[in-house]
Design an enzyme around this catalytic site. Structure first.
Site, PDB file in Angstrom:
ATOM      1  N   GLY A   1       0.929  -1.203   0.185  1.00 17.26           N
ATOM      2  CA  GLY A   1       0.132   0.076  -0.045  1.00 17.26           C
ATOM      3  C   GLY A   1       0.924   1.359  -0.105  1.00 17.26           C
ATOM      4  O   GLY A   1       2.044   1.054  -0.494  1.00 17.26           O
ATOM      5  N   CYS A   2       0.225   2.386   0.531  1.00 17.74           N
ATOM      6  CA  CYS A   2       1.058   3.472   0.561  1.00 17.74           C
ATOM      7  C   CYS A   2       2.346   3.381   1.208  1.00 17.74           C
ATOM      8  O   CYS A   2       2.443   3.076   2.407  1.00 17.74           O
ATOM      9  CB  CYS A   2       0.096   4.678   1.283  1.00 17.74           C
ATOM     10  SG  CYS A   2       0.943   6.198   1.734  1.00 17.74           S
ATOM     11  N   PHE A   3       3.494   3.831   0.399  1.00 20.15           N
ATOM     12  CA  PHE A   3       4.945   3.680   1.169  1.00 20.15           C
ATOM     13  C   PHE A   3       5.011   4.508   2.182  1.00 20.15           C
ATOM     14  O   PHE A   3       5.926   4.477   2.989  1.00 20.15           O
ATOM     15  CB  PHE A   3       5.905   4.118   0.183  1.00 20.15           C
ATOM     16  CG  PHE A   3       5.882   4.932  -0.918  1.00 20.15           C
ATOM     17  CD1 PHE A   3       5.244   6.250  -0.686  1.00 20.15           C
ATOM     18  CD2 PHE A   3       6.316   4.979  -2.142  1.00 20.15           C
ATOM     19  CE1 PHE A   3       4.937   7.299  -1.548  1.00 20.15           C
ATOM     20  CE2 PHE A   3       6.244   5.968  -3.013  1.00 20.15           C
ATOM     21  CZ  PHE A   3       5.660   7.123  -2.990  1.00 20.15           C
ATOM     22  N   TRP A   4       4.190   5.977   2.338  1.00 22.94           N
ATOM     23  CA  TRP A   4       4.474   6.862   3.647  1.00 22.94           C
ATOM     24  C   TRP A   4       4.141   5.766   4.913  1.00 22.94           C
ATOM     25  O   TRP A   4       4.806   6.115   5.881  1.00 22.94           O
ATOM     26  CB  TRP A   4       3.215   7.674   3.451  1.00 22.94           C
ATOM     27  CG  TRP A   4       3.483   8.852   2.190  1.00 22.94           C
ATOM     28  CD1 TRP A   4       4.553   8.926   1.585  1.00 22.94           C
ATOM     29  CD2 TRP A   4       2.529   9.822   2.159  1.00 22.94           C
ATOM     30  NE1 TRP A   4       4.258  10.016   0.706  1.00 22.94           N
ATOM     31  CE2 TRP A   4       3.286  10.743   1.016  1.00 22.94           C
ATOM     32  CE3 TRP A   4       1.331  10.026   2.374  1.00 22.94           C
ATOM     33  CZ2 TRP A   4       2.613  11.539   0.364  1.00 22.94           C
ATOM     34  CZ3 TRP A   4       0.562  11.242   2.024  1.00 22.94           C
ATOM     35  CH2 TRP A   4       1.275  11.930   0.804  1.00 22.94           C
ATOM     36  N   CYS A   5       2.920   4.941   4.729  1.00 24.80           N
ATOM     37  CA  CYS A   5       2.603   4.205   5.984  1.00 24.80           C
ATOM     38  C   CYS A   5       3.817   3.245   6.143  1.00 24.80           C
ATOM     39  O   CYS A   5       4.084   3.118   7.305  1.00 24.80           O
ATOM     40  CB  CYS A   5       1.288   3.136   5.771  1.00 24.80           C
ATOM     41  SG  CYS A   5       0.016   4.406   5.481  1.00 24.80           S
TER      42      CYS A   5
END
Length: 220
Positions: free
Chosen positions: A51-55
């Protein structure tokens, strides 16, 4: 920019079909021989898409033995992917992270455990509000031993939950480092709506359910 989209809008806007994986160039990536990244100055590297690489970046940096997590792209058939191009779903790439870790402190097996423990393991082509093949779950292996670790853990989870595990298993080929503004995004932008409503809750859910002795005392 990440956005939080109402569930109904998501259902109308996105399709679960992963068209990124059906062309010959993408199949060549999936069937390629893995490339092994050598240990440098005692540090190894592992690659995950969840999923989102920020997470994902923040999650792995909360684990003991992880020195750094870098956001980028992997798993596709095009060169020099960007945030804009990967979001089209046509490059085959997924948002991914490069984990730089000390194998004397944390093993590859534990990093795989972190991977499965920090996501909805049955969600196809996305995590949470983010949908599309660019957000699909992929674990990358660099040799046969890593591949067997991944397959055994995936099979055990599927049996335990009596469910299909969404994570794909790819031979590692290349990691493309993401744009500078994506790096350490959760840490640098704690008040961003997506970070407050998606990234931080995901990180906190992981930390609440993971063995405390394996987590850094101070992290995100």
């Amino acid at each position: 920019m990440k956005r939080i989209i109402p569930l109904l809008a998501l259902a109308l806007t996105f399709s679960c079909q992963n068209t990124a994986q059906v062309n010959k160039k993408q199949l060549d990536v999936i069937n390629a021989e893995p490339i092994e990244v050598p240990i440098k100055k005692g540090k190894a590297r592992a690659y995950f898409a969840s999923g989102c690489f920020w997470c994902v970046e923040a999650i792995y940096e909360s684990v003991k033995g992880v020195e750094e997590s870098i956001s980028g792209y992997a798993g596709g058939h095009t060169k020099n992917p960007t945030y804009a191009s990967s979001n089209t779903g046509s490059t085959g790439h997924a948002e991914a992270v490069e984990i730089i870790y000390d194998p004397k402190v944390v093993s590859f097996e534990t990093l795989v455990d972190v991977y499965f423990a920090s996501q909805n393991i049955t969600q196809l082509n996305g995590q949470g509000p983010d949908h599309g093949s660019q957000y699909r779950s992929i674990i990358f292996y660099q040799n046969e031993a890593q591949k067997q670790v991944i397959l055994k853990k995936k099979a055990a989870l599927a049996k335990k939950l009596n469910a299909k595990i969404a994570a794909e298993v790819y031979p590692f080929q290349k990691f493309w480092v993401g744009e500078d503004y994506h790096q350490n995004y959760e840490r640098l932008h704690p008040n961003h709506p997506y970070i407050k409503n998606v990234s931080i809750p995901r990180l906190n859910r992981f930390k609440a359910n993971y063995p405390k002795e394996l987590l850094k005392s101070k992290s995100h």
